[in-house]
Design a protein around this motif. Structure first.
Motif, PDB file in Angstrom:
ATOM      1  N   LEU A  41      59.199  83.822  64.891  1.00 46.48           N
ATOM      2  CA  LEU A  41      60.040  84.149  63.731  1.00 46.48           C
ATOM      3  C   LEU A  41      60.375  82.897  62.923  1.00 46.48           C
ATOM      4  N   ALA A  42      60.737  81.841  63.620  1.00 43.28           N
ATOM      5  CA  ALA A  42      61.078  80.595  62.931  1.00 43.28           C
ATOM      6  C   ALA A  42      59.865  80.047  62.181  1.00 43.28           C
ATOM      7  N   GLY A  43      58.715  80.118  62.788  1.00 42.03           N
ATOM      8  CA  GLY A  43      57.485  79.662  62.138  1.00 42.03           C
ATOM      9  C   GLY A  43      57.138  80.522  60.928  1.00 42.03           C
ATOM     10  N   TYR A  44      57.319  81.828  61.083  1.00 44.38           N
ATOM     11  CA  TYR A  44      57.037  82.736  59.966  1.00 44.38           C
ATOM     12  C   TYR A  44      57.976  82.442  58.798  1.00 44.38           C
ATOM     13  N   ARG A  45      59.237  82.187  59.091  1.00 44.90           N
ATOM     14  CA  ARG A  45      60.220  81.866  58.046  1.00 44.90           C
ATOM     15  C   ARG A  45      59.789  80.613  57.280  1.00 44.90           C
TER      16      ARG A  45
END
Length: 151
Positions: A41-45
């Motif tokens: 999720l953090a990477g996608y953000r």
């Protein structure tokens, strides 16, 4: 012997230990999966923000900008929720690890008790054998002495 008396207790404790170990492994796997999901999720953000910035360099309409801000807000909420899930999973894994280690200590203590009991039994048997050998030697000596005095 002591070993026979405690064998069933050790077996039950070992089964409990194995069950707790399996629970720990499962909890640890869940924690790692939760952590991976959080990282995803953090990477996608980060990727989404970079892509939006590239698109924004050529110009964004106010509607697109609002959609961008709303979506980032939703991602932030999802990341926050996942962060809490990671913390809970980590705490659960640690708790299960401690339960497993306590069960392991109990089993080892029982095994040590059995080992000490067996050692004490061997010492007791050795003393009894020595006592019997001494008594036999003493009786033999007395017989030989009486036999020598009689002749």
């Amino acid at each position: 012997m002591i070993n026979q008396r405690f064998a069933m207790l050790i077996k039950v404790q070992q089964q409990r230990e194995e069950k707790l170990q399996a629970q720990f492994v499962k909890a640890q796997q869940f924690y790692l999966q939760s952590e991976q999901k959080y990282q995803g999720l953090a990477g996608y953000r980060t990727d989404y923000i970079l892509q939006s910035q590239q698109q924004g360099s050529v110009g964004l309409q106010s509607r697109q900008y609002n959609q961008f801000v709303n979506f980032i807000g939703k991602l932030d909420q999802a990341i926050l929720q996942q962060s809490k899930a990671v913390q809970q999973a980590q705490a659960a894994a640690e708790q299960r690890k401690q339960s497993w280690l306590v069960a392991q200590k109990k089993r080892k203590a029982l095994e040590l008790l059995v080992q000490r009991g067996e050692h004490a039994e061997l010492i007791k048997q050795a003393k009894q054998e020595q006592k019997n050998a001494d008594e036999y030697a003493s009786q033999q000596f007395m017989r030989n002495r009486l036999h020598a005095e009689a002749n």
